[in-house]
Design a protein around this motif. Structure first.
Motif, PDB file in Angstrom:
ATOM      1  N   MET A 206       9.664   3.110  -0.026  1.00 12.21           N
ATOM      2  CA  MET A 206      10.386   2.076  -0.749  1.00 12.21           C
ATOM      3  C   MET A 206       9.919   2.101  -2.190  1.00 12.21           C
ATOM      4  O   MET A 206       8.721   2.156  -2.459  1.00 12.21           O
ATOM      5  CB  MET A 206      10.096   0.730  -0.115  1.00 12.21           C
TER       6      MET A 206
ATOM      7  N   THR B 139      16.685   6.282  -0.177  1.00 13.78           N
ATOM      8  CA  THR B 139      17.760   7.150   0.304  1.00 13.78           C
ATOM      9  C   THR B 139      19.058   6.970  -0.469  1.00 13.78           C
ATOM     10  O   THR B 139      19.723   7.940  -0.802  1.00 13.78           O
ATOM     11  CB  THR B 139      18.033   6.895   1.798  1.00 13.78           C
TER      12      THR B 139
ATOM     13  N   ASP C 213      19.058  -6.723   7.157  1.00 15.25           N
ATOM     14  CA  ASP C 213      18.985  -5.454   7.892  1.00 15.25           C
ATOM     15  C   ASP C 213      17.791  -4.590   7.499  1.00 15.25           C
ATOM     16  O   ASP C 213      17.577  -3.532   8.075  1.00 15.25           O
ATOM     17  CB  ASP C 213      20.285  -4.662   7.727  1.00 15.25           C
ATOM     18  N   ARG C 214      16.977  -5.064   6.554  1.00 15.19           N
ATOM     19  CA  ARG C 214      15.784  -4.326   6.130  1.00 15.19           C
ATOM     20  C   ARG C 214      14.487  -5.057   6.470  1.00 15.19           C
ATOM     21  O   ARG C 214      13.413  -4.654   6.060  1.00 15.19           O
ATOM     22  CB  ARG C 214      15.822  -4.075   4.612  1.00 15.19           C
ATOM     23  N   ARG C 215      14.589  -6.147   7.203  1.00 15.74           N
ATOM     24  CA  ARG C 215      13.402  -6.925   7.542  1.00 15.74           C
ATOM     25  C   ARG C 215      12.543  -6.191   8.562  1.00 15.74           C
ATOM     26  O   ARG C 215      13.010  -5.309   9.266  1.00 15.74           O
ATOM     27  CB  ARG C 215      13.797  -8.298   8.061  1.00 15.74           C
ATOM     28  N   ARG C 216      11.292  -6.608   8.620  1.00 13.10           N
ATOM     29  CA  ARG C 216      10.294  -6.025   9.523  1.00 13.10           C
ATOM     30  C   ARG C 216      10.034  -4.558   9.211  1.00 13.10           C
ATOM     31  O   ARG C 216       9.640  -3.779  10.083  1.00 13.10           O
ATOM     32  CB  ARG C 216      10.678  -6.218  10.986  1.00 13.10           C
ATOM     33  N   SER C 217      10.254  -4.198   7.956  1.00  7.26           N
ATOM     34  CA  SER C 217       9.977  -2.831   7.521  1.00  7.26           C
ATOM     35  C   SER C 217       8.897  -2.799   6.444  1.00  7.26           C
ATOM     36  O   SER C 217       8.599  -1.736   5.907  1.00  7.26           O
ATOM     37  CB  SER C 217      11.263  -2.177   6.989  1.00  7.26           C
ATOM     38  N   GLY C 218       8.328  -3.964   6.116  1.00  4.36           N
ATOM     39  CA  GLY C 218       7.271  -4.028   5.108  1.00  4.36           C
ATOM     40  C   GLY C 218       7.756  -4.307   3.698  1.00  4.36           C
ATOM     41  O   GLY C 218       6.948  -4.423   2.782  1.00  4.36           O
ATOM     42  N   VAL C 219       9.065  -4.428   3.506  1.00  8.08           N
ATOM     43  CA  VAL C 219       9.611  -4.652   2.165  1.00  8.08           C
ATOM     44  C   VAL C 219       9.093  -5.962   1.577  1.00  8.08           C
ATOM     45  O   VAL C 219       8.639  -6.007   0.436  1.00  8.08           O
ATOM     46  CB  VAL C 219      11.162  -4.648   2.182  1.00  8.08           C
TER      47      VAL C 219
ATOM     48  N   SER D  82       6.390  -7.678   2.320  1.00 11.34           N
ATOM     49  CA  SER D  82       4.949  -7.587   2.038  1.00 11.34           C
ATOM     50  C   SER D  82       4.692  -6.810   0.755  1.00 11.34           C
ATOM     51  O   SER D  82       3.824  -7.182  -0.042  1.00 11.34           O
ATOM     52  CB  SER D  82       4.220  -6.913   3.196  1.00 11.34           C
TER      53      SER D  82
ATOM     54  N   ALA E 132      15.939   1.090  -1.938  1.00 13.76           N
ATOM     55  CA  ALA E 132      15.870   2.097  -0.873  1.00 13.76           C
ATOM     56  C   ALA E 132      15.891   3.488  -1.498  1.00 13.76           C
ATOM     57  O   ALA E 132      16.762   3.782  -2.317  1.00 13.76           O
ATOM     58  CB  ALA E 132      17.046   1.922   0.082  1.00 13.76           C
TER      59      ALA E 132
ATOM     60  N   VAL F 243      14.595 -10.543   1.308  1.00 15.49           N
ATOM     61  CA  VAL F 243      14.789  -9.181   1.809  1.00 15.49           C
ATOM     62  C   VAL F 243      16.100  -9.167   2.580  1.00 15.49           C
ATOM     63  O   VAL F 243      16.370 -10.071   3.377  1.00 15.49           O
ATOM     64  CB  VAL F 243      13.621  -8.758   2.727  1.00 15.49           C
TER      65      VAL F 243
END
Length: 171
Positions: free
Chosen positions: A1, A54, A92-98, A100, A52, A89
């Motif tokens: 990220m 990508t 659809d991008r949660r729980r990915s460390g964004v 934090s 992101a 956040v």
């Protein structure tokens, strides 16, 4: 990220993330008349976006303000304290460390400028638990200076990061 300072041209994408967060979590509780202006509040000390790698899409945002200028609540830590605000956040991008990463960026920026840091969240919201898992500690509760969608000021929780909370407890 990729994290980088927010630019003016990021605001339309940030507003779209805010729209998705509002639909998923009712944050903010009242949709602002000027959402881009709401994200660019007075006293802005800095703002960052998560992008992101990508596709270059903005997937998160955080800002840091001087509390004395913050319209949503009273200063918590005095003139040497900045407040983390507008942390969001994309659902659809949660729980990915964004989140934090964004939070750490804001805290590091405040500390690099010699500022203490805190934040406030609505009591009873899932955000309280998220910050607590990251080591943030409740320092006080009070009625918000703003009203929710129901016209009533909610209770808000002021929280301090782990280092500051430990220092305050030692006093």
């Amino acid at each position: 990220m990729l994290l980088r300072p927010r630019r003016d041209e990021d605001l339309p994408a940030v507003v779209e993330v805010l729209r998705a967060v509002h639909a998923a979590d009712d944050y903010p509780s009242r949709w602002p008349d000027d959402p881009a202006g709401w994200m660019s509040l007075p006293g802005l000390h800095g703002a960052w976006v998560a992008v992101a790698p990508t596709d270059g899409a903005v997937v998160g945002h955080v800002a840091l303000v001087a509390p004395a200028r913050l319209p949503e609540g009273p200063p918590a830590g005095g003139p040497g304290t900045a407040e983390v605000v507008r942390l969001l956040v994309a659902p659809d991008r949660r729980r990915s460390g964004v989140g934090s990463l964004l939070l750490a960026e804001a805290v590091a920026a405040a500390r690099a400028d010699g500022l203490d840091v805190d934040l406030q969240v609505v009591a009873g919201s899932g955000a309280v638990d998220v910050y607590a898992r990251l080591g943030w500690v409740e320092t006080r509760r009070h009625a918000a200076s703003w009203v929710g969608a129901d016209g009533v000021p909610p209770q808000v929780v002021r929280m301090a990061p782990p280092g500051r909370a430990a220092a305050e407890a030692a006093r």
